[in-house]
Design an enzyme around this catalytic site. Sequence first.
Site, PDB file in Angstrom:
ATOM      1  N   GLY A 229      -2.238  11.919   0.031  1.00  0.00           N
ATOM      2  CA  GLY A 229      -3.511  12.588  -0.179  1.00  0.00           C
ATOM      3  C   GLY A 229      -4.271  11.972  -1.342  1.00  0.00           C
ATOM      4  N   THR A 230      -5.589  11.928  -1.209  1.00  0.00           N
ATOM      5  CA  THR A 230      -6.475  11.461  -2.277  1.00  0.00           C
ATOM      6  C   THR A 230      -7.625  12.443  -2.393  1.00  0.00           C
ATOM      7  OG1 THR A 230      -5.963   9.159  -1.760  1.00  0.00           O
ATOM      8  CG2 THR A 230      -7.899   9.583  -3.117  1.00  0.00           C
TER       9      THR A 230
ATOM     10  N   SER B 226      -7.308  10.053 -10.223  1.00  0.00           N
ATOM     11  CA  SER B 226      -7.646   9.627  -8.860  1.00  0.00           C
ATOM     12  C   SER B 226      -8.292   8.257  -8.786  1.00  0.00           C
ATOM     13  CB  SER B 226      -8.569  10.657  -8.199  1.00  0.00           C
ATOM     14  OG  SER B 226      -9.741  10.864  -8.966  1.00  0.00           O
TER      15      SER B 226
ATOM     16  N   SER C  12      -5.051  15.111   1.584  1.00  0.00           N
ATOM     17  CA  SER C  12      -4.847  14.958   3.023  1.00  0.00           C
ATOM     18  C   SER C  12      -3.460  15.373   3.512  1.00  0.00           C
ATOM     19  CB  SER C  12      -5.133  13.518   3.449  1.00  0.00           C
ATOM     20  OG  SER C  12      -6.528  13.287   3.461  1.00  0.00           O
TER      21      SER C  12
END
Length: 385
Positions: A324-325, A350, A81
């Site tokens: 971000g993921t 993650s 992201s």
Amino acid sequence: MAVAALAVALLGPPASPLPVADQDGDPALRAVLAEAVRQNHYPGALAQAWSRGRTSDVAIGVGDVRTGKAPRSDARFRAGSITKTFVATAVLQMVAEDRLRLDDTVEHWLPGLVEGKGNDGRRITLRMLLNHTSGLFDYTTDKELSRAYERDPSRRLPPRALVRVAVSHPPLFPPGAAWNYSDTDYVLLGMVIQRVTGRSYAEEITRRIIRPLGLRSTYFPSGSSSMAPPYLHGYEMSDSGTVKDATVLNTSFAPGSGDLISTVGDLNRFASALLAGRLIPQPVLRQMLTPVPGSRAGSNIDKYGLGVIITKLPCGITVYGHGGTLDGYLTGVTAQSGGTHTLAWVINGSWGVENQIALMDKAYIAEFCGRRQHASSSPAGPRPR
């Protein structure tokens, strides 16, 4: 490190001796990342900071469990992201050029797209898309779509189809009435960029930002599931605890919201330029960096602006960036106002997403508050790589 060690044991010995990690990084930041890797059993972590002309790298664990090699400072990864800040910057450049207005409606630029189930593009402005106050349902949380991608990870849907999934759900709240993070907002912004310029958001961001800043390792995959080397392998964990390599990934499900590929050095360069006012004029930049009332972009010290997370650290410093993921990676980049001090980091596992915001806050406190007392004495050196 247990997962990394187990994976290396199962896959065979490293092809070459493990390199010695760069010891230039700040000890406080190194301790935060090392603890995150240890507690969550991530394969590794990589960070790069730039402060007053000095670049420092931190590498923890391994960047590839098959070879056992440490993460390279120039390794590419999926930024997730953080893509949103690039998209927001391009949109705000066009606002500064009077090609767009923040009060323009979605209906004006994308007529007939956002309607049905109580959704109304006539009431949603570009500002609401940028700051996540549109009320639009986040298509990534649609259960049927998630199952479809699980059955066929190579499945590709155009942005318009993803928006149709979102508007098949009623809005979460009337436009502008509250705050809720939604990837749908940035899919729409990418489509607006194309409608205004005649070029895809990827082409326009490359033309406006990536190429002028010399971000040579940053690009959009344009349908490819692979990454150009050198890259940091990304890993995900199944419910049974099995770790698998997720580096090869179809990111067509995240157009404009999470498909950028970059490096810690390139992200630092971008953040420095943005916060220094080199990408958008100061009056527009001030709007970008103004927090949305009621937004809570993670913890109680994180607010949201126009495509940026605003973090007010306990030492009094405020930093601006994004996290971000994505399958295989947790990422973050942030900078102080003026762009003189930046930090970018990535973890190549993650799982444990619920711990990401806490990790991000701890890393920023370690880097920006811990260095406060000696920042003025940092020796001159290279700009971020």
